[in-house]
Motif scaffolding. Structure first.
Motif, PDB file in Angstrom:
ATOM      1  N   MET A 225       0.829  -1.204   0.000  1.00 38.95           N
ATOM      2  CA  MET A 225       0.000   0.000   0.000  1.00 38.95           C
ATOM      3  C   MET A 225       0.864   1.254   0.000  1.00 38.95           C
ATOM      4  SD  MET A 225      -1.345  -0.146   3.967  1.00 38.95           S
ATOM      5  CE  MET A 225      -1.713   1.586   4.165  1.00 38.95           C
ATOM      6  N   GLU A 226       0.265   2.333  -0.434  1.00 43.78           N
ATOM      7  CA  GLU A 226       0.955   3.625  -0.445  1.00 43.78           C
ATOM      8  C   GLU A 226       0.796   4.270   0.927  1.00 43.78           C
ATOM      9  OE1 GLU A 226       1.268   7.383  -3.484  1.00 43.78           O
ATOM     10  OE2 GLU A 226      -0.732   6.637  -3.014  1.00 43.78           O
ATOM     11  N   LEU A 227       1.900   4.533   1.580  1.00 44.72           N
ATOM     12  CA  LEU A 227       1.859   5.142   2.899  1.00 44.72           C
ATOM     13  C   LEU A 227       1.341   6.566   2.813  1.00 44.72           C
ATOM     14  CD1 LEU A 227       5.228   3.887   4.425  1.00 44.72           C
ATOM     15  CD2 LEU A 227       2.926   3.016   4.866  1.00 44.72           C
ATOM     16  N   VAL A 228       0.679   6.998   3.887  1.00 52.29           N
ATOM     17  CA  VAL A 228       0.110   8.344   3.901  1.00 52.29           C
ATOM     18  C   VAL A 228       1.206   9.406   3.779  1.00 52.29           C
ATOM     19  CG1 VAL A 228       0.140   8.592   6.425  1.00 52.29           C
ATOM     20  CG2 VAL A 228      -1.569   9.821   5.058  1.00 52.29           C
ATOM     21  N   ASP A 229       2.408   9.114   4.290  1.00 49.51           N
ATOM     22  CA  ASP A 229       3.505  10.086   4.175  1.00 49.51           C
ATOM     23  C   ASP A 229       3.870  10.326   2.713  1.00 49.51           C
ATOM     24  OD1 ASP A 229       3.654  10.320   6.917  1.00 49.51           O
ATOM     25  OD2 ASP A 229       5.214   8.810   7.134  1.00 49.51           O
ATOM     26  N   ASP A 230       3.887   9.231   1.926  1.00 46.42           N
ATOM     27  CA  ASP A 230       4.223   9.372   0.505  1.00 46.42           C
ATOM     28  C   ASP A 230       3.109  10.091  -0.253  1.00 46.42           C
ATOM     29  OD1 ASP A 230       6.558   7.954   0.996  1.00 46.42           O
ATOM     30  OD2 ASP A 230       5.626   6.012   0.567  1.00 46.42           O
ATOM     31  N   LEU A 231       1.863   9.751   0.054  1.00 45.97           N
ATOM     32  CA  LEU A 231       0.732  10.403  -0.622  1.00 45.97           C
ATOM     33  C   LEU A 231       0.674  11.878  -0.250  1.00 45.97           C
ATOM     34  CD1 LEU A 231      -1.773  10.248  -2.388  1.00 45.97           C
ATOM     35  CD2 LEU A 231      -3.057   9.462  -0.383  1.00 45.97           C
ATOM     36  N   ALA A 232       0.917  12.193   1.009  1.00 43.26           N
ATOM     37  CA  ALA A 232       0.914  13.588   1.446  1.00 43.26           C
ATOM     38  C   ALA A 232       1.996  14.396   0.752  1.00 43.26           C
ATOM     39  CB  ALA A 232       1.087  13.654   2.973  1.00 43.26           C
ATOM     40  N   GLU A 233       3.151  13.771   0.564  1.00 42.48           N
ATOM     41  CA  GLU A 233       4.250  14.460  -0.139  1.00 42.48           C
ATOM     42  C   GLU A 233       3.856  14.764  -1.577  1.00 42.48           C
ATOM     43  OE1 GLU A 233       9.021  13.878  -1.101  1.00 42.48           O
ATOM     44  OE2 GLU A 233       7.956  12.411   0.124  1.00 42.48           O
ATOM     45  N   GLN A 234       3.201  13.792  -2.239  1.00 45.16           N
ATOM     46  CA  GLN A 234       2.751  14.008  -3.615  1.00 45.16           C
ATOM     47  C   GLN A 234       1.760  15.169  -3.707  1.00 45.16           C
ATOM     48  OE1 GLN A 234       1.186  10.477  -5.492  1.00 45.16           O
ATOM     49  NE2 GLN A 234       2.673   9.165  -4.443  1.00 45.16           N
ATOM     50  N   LEU A 235       0.887  15.276  -2.680  1.00 46.67           N
ATOM     51  CA  LEU A 235      -0.162  16.298  -2.701  1.00 46.67           C
ATOM     52  C   LEU A 235       0.281  17.620  -2.084  1.00 46.67           C
ATOM     53  CD1 LEU A 235      -3.193  14.048  -1.657  1.00 46.67           C
ATOM     54  CD2 LEU A 235      -2.574  14.804  -3.951  1.00 46.67           C
ATOM     55  N   GLY A 236       1.478  17.654  -1.548  1.00 45.52           N
ATOM     56  CA  GLY A 236       1.966  18.892  -0.935  1.00 45.52           C
ATOM     57  C   GLY A 236       1.413  19.183   0.430  1.00 45.52           C
ATOM     58  N   VAL A 237       0.954  18.134   1.128  1.00 44.64           N
ATOM     59  CA  VAL A 237       0.448  18.305   2.483  1.00 44.64           C
ATOM     60  C   VAL A 237       1.628  18.384   3.450  1.00 44.64           C
ATOM     61  CG1 VAL A 237      -0.872  17.245   4.352  1.00 44.64           C
ATOM     62  CG2 VAL A 237      -1.692  17.110   1.994  1.00 44.64           C
ATOM     63  N   LYS A 238       1.645  19.406   4.269  1.00 45.33           N
ATOM     64  CA  LYS A 238       2.754  19.617   5.195  1.00 45.33           C
ATOM     65  C   LYS A 238       2.333  19.253   6.600  1.00 45.33           C
ATOM     66  CE  LYS A 238       4.681  23.369   2.395  1.00 45.33           C
ATOM     67  NZ  LYS A 238       5.098  24.786   2.373  1.00 45.33           N
ATOM     68  N   GLU A 239       3.333  19.055   7.456  1.00 42.95           N
ATOM     69  CA  GLU A 239       3.068  18.721   8.870  1.00 42.95           C
ATOM     70  C   GLU A 239       2.333  19.867   9.570  1.00 42.95           C
ATOM     71  OE1 GLU A 239       3.460  16.042  10.401  1.00 42.95           O
ATOM     72  OE2 GLU A 239       4.852  14.839   9.179  1.00 42.95           O
TER      73      GLU A 239
END
Length: 239
Positions: A225-239
């Motif tokens: 599965m695609e980890l949420v960290d990788d998906l967030a990076e693709q979408l530009g979601v920051k901490e």
């Protein structure tokens, strides 16, 4: 609630059926959506095996209207043609939904994907985008559309209607990957709508539960599965 979201879902038609009537013949919709149908919509907006959605409440905005259509359902066990049947749909349904997610306690092997902030931000983006998968109102032929909403701001038909009782109906299904039990069971309840709002009990709070069959949980691997960290990076979601 920290990770609660609200969204509006609507369509031309909806068909929220009792599972008993799923196997052909005449089909009649419930007057209101089931918990399971709304949970399915939330999962179509954004889903990972890491999280479990809980539907907190739904607001019925448009009046409950029904329309019957003549259909020719496929006869899977008979090559002699199709019979004519009548399906009764809800017409122009509009709902406002409050929902939240929690991490699945029965999937501790996926803890690497437990990042509440990133899941929440991706979920909100997915609602704005209309969902990551197609939205259906009970069945595939009833296309639905999702968008963010300020819950309760628009005028609803039942805002000052008082109470409406809908008898006993299906709440939803309990699957092994969400209960830790090797069985599929169905939950029943007796919903009451108060001034257009139906508040749902949590699945474990339902007292009318019937086991349907033995079933094993689906297997998911963190490597598949695609980890949420990788998906967030693709979408530009920051901490």
């Amino acid at each position: 609630m920290r990770n609660q979201v609200t969204f509006r879902v609507e369509g031309e038609y909806a068909l929220f059926t009792d599972p008993v009537t799923k196997m052909g013949g005449e089909k009649m919709t419930y007057q209101i959506p089931t918990y399971q149908a709304l949970k399915g919509i939330a999962e179509s907006i954004y889903w990972k095996p890491t999280i479990m959605y809980f539907i907190d409440e739904v607001r019925v905005v448009n009046p409950i209207q029904m329309e019957s259509k003549a259909m020719r359902p496929m006869k899977y066990n008979d090559s002699g043609g199709n019979d004519l049947a009548y399906y009764t749909y809800l017409k122009k349904p509009v709902y406002e939904v409050k929902a939240h997610f929690e991490f699945n306690p029965y999937r501790p092997d996926l803890k690497q994907d437990w990042n509440e902030h990133k899941h929440f931000q991706i979920l909100k983006r997915s609602i704005k985008a209309g969902g990551r998968r197609d939205i259906f109102l009970g069945t595939r032929e009833c296309q639905g559309y999702v968008e963010p909403v300020e819950y309760g701001e628009s005028e609803g038909f039942y805002d000052h209607y008082g109470e409406l009782h809908f008898g006993t109906m299906v709440h939803g299904f309990s699957y092994p990957d969400e209960t830790g039990k090797d069985e599929l069971s169905v939950r029943l309840w007796q919903p009451v709508m108060k001034n257009g709002v139906i508040k749902f009990p949590r699945p474990e709070e339902c007292t009318l539960v019937r086991s349907l069959k033995a079933m094993k949980a689906k297997s998911f691997s963190i490597e598949d599965m695609e980890l949420v960290d990788d998906l967030a990076e693709q979408l530009g979601v920051k901490e």
